[in-house]
Design an enzyme around this catalytic site. Sequence first.
Site: not given
Ligand code: UD1
Ligand code: CA
Length: 457
Positions: A16, A23, A138, A153, A168, A385
Site C-alpha cells: 500500500r 515499508k 483486524g 481481518e 487488533n 578554489n
Molecule cells: C496486521 C494484522 C491485523 C492488525 C494489523 C495491525 C494479520 C493477518 N493481520 O494486518 O489484524 O489489525 O496488522 O497493524 O496479522 N509481515 C511479515 N511477513 C509477512 C507479512 C507481513 O514479516 O509475510 C510483517 C510486515 O512487514 C509488517 C507486519 O508483519 O511489519 C504486519 O504486516 P501488514 O501487512 O502490515 O499487516 P496488516 O494488514 O496491517
Molecule cells: Ca500493518
Amino acid sequence: MNDLRILILAAGKGTRMKSRKAKVLHSVGGTTLVGHVLRAAQPVSREVFVVVGHQADEVKASLGDVLFVEQKEQLGTGHALMCAREALSGFKGDLLVLPGDVPLIRTETIQDFVRFHREGKFDASVLTADVPNPYGYGRIVRRNDNEIAEIVEHRDASEEVLKIAEINTSIYVFNTPLLFETLTKVRNKNSQSEYYLTDVIGILAGEGKKVGVWKSPQADEILGVNTRQEIAFTDRAMRRRKCDALMSEGVTILDPGSTFIDVDVKIGADTVVYPSVQIYGPSVIGEDVTIRSFSCITNAQIGSRTTVLEGCIVDDSKVGEEVTMGPYARLRPGVILADQVKIGNFVEIKKSSLGTGSKAMHLAYIGDATIGSNVNIGAGVITVNYDGSKKYPTTIEDDAFVGSDSQLIAPIRVGKGGFVAAGSTITEDVPAESLAIGRGRQVNKENRAPHRKKKKL
Ligand code: UD1
Ligand code: CA
C-alpha cells in the site's frame, strides 16, 4: 524481563506504500519504522529477533546488532512466525510479537502488556485498542466482555464485524511451545491466501485456552503505518512527542506544530527554537542557543550561546560557542567555526575552518579554506578554489584582513597580519604583515564623462 524473547515482523513488502523501498525502511521522525520498534523493544529483552524477507539486506543493514530470521517468501504474518521455529527451538518462555510498522509504541506500554499477560497466567494475550477509524485493521470479535472469540481481518469481515471499533494491534505475547504447536493448524483459506497469525488467537480461544485481551489506554501509540498518509500522521505525532520531551527538559519551543525535530536530536536547556525551524539527524545543540525561523540544521553541532538567525542552512558542520550566523548563511558539509565567529548574510562556507573571533559578514564564498583567528573577510570576498577540474586550498593566517570584493586564487596563502586591499585579485602568496594590492590603477579624465539626459525633477 526474564524468560522473554521478542520477535519483530519486518519481512513484508508494504504494497500500500506504492514504493520501491520496503515499508519498514520508511522513516518517521528521522528513524525507520522498524528502527523505532526495535528501540522500544530492546530495553524489554536482550534477545530480540527480527524477521526479514523483502529487501532483507537493506533491512538488516539498517538495524545492526540483533538476531535475524529469514522469511524468503512472504506468505503472511503466521508464516513469518513459522519461519522462526528453528531460531526459537527449545525456548520455553514467553514470546512477545511486534509488527515492524508501529513506530509510536513505547517501552512502558510493552512492559505493561507483558505484565498483564503474566499476572493473568494467560496462554496467549493480544493487545487491542478502540480506534475512531478501524478501517483496514483486524477486528476483535468477543464472546463476552472478558473473552475473545476470534480476530477477523477487514477484508474477510462481514458488515456486522466491520462495525466493531476494537482492533487488533498485532502485538501479542505467546507461550512459545504452544504458539508453534498451534501454527501447524493455521490454514491459508482467506481472501489473501495467506497464513494469518491472527488465526492462532481464534484457534486457541476455540480450544478453551486462556487468551488475555488487553485494551491499550493509549490508542494512538499502536497505529500501524500502511500508507503514505499514515507516514505523515505518525511523523507529526512523533515530532510532537519529541518537542514535548525537549520542553520538559527546559527547551523553549515557541510553536511545536511547525517545528520539525528528529528523535535523535539533543538540545540543551534554555535554548529557544522559533517557529518553522527544522533540526535533523543526530544534531547536538548546546544551552542558551537561539535558533530563529526557517533555519534548517542537519547533522550539526552548535555550541552554547550561539545565535542562528533566520533562514540559515547548516549541514554536517561544527559550530562553536557564542557564534552568530545569518540571516541566510549556508554552511555546507565540513565547516568548523571556532567560538565567537561571526557569519553574516548570504555567506556560503564549504569544508573550511574559521578560528576564534573571525568574521565574514556579507556575501562571501569560502571554500577549502583554513582561516586563523581574528581574521576579517570583507564583503563579496571569494576563495577561487576551483579551476574547472581540481579544487585548491586557501590559507589565511591569524589577524589577516581581506578587503571587500577580493578574489583569492587558490592555492594561496595570506600570512599572519597580512592585508589585502579591497578589489584585489590575489594570485601570489601575501607575506606576513604585508599589504597586497592587486588591481588596475584608477585613471581620472577631466571633463570626459559621457553626457546623459538630465531628468526633470
Ligand atoms: C496486521 C494484522 C491485523 C492488525 C494489523 C495491525 C494479520 C493477518 N493481520 O494486518 O489484524 O489489525 O496488522 O497493524 O496479522 N509481515 C511479515 N511477513 C509477512 C507479512 C507481513 O514479516 O509475510 C510483517 C510486515 O512487514 C509488517 C507486519 O508483519 O511489519 C504486519 O504486516 P501488514 O501487512 O502490515 O499487516 P496488516 O494488514 O496491517
Ligand atoms: Ca500493518
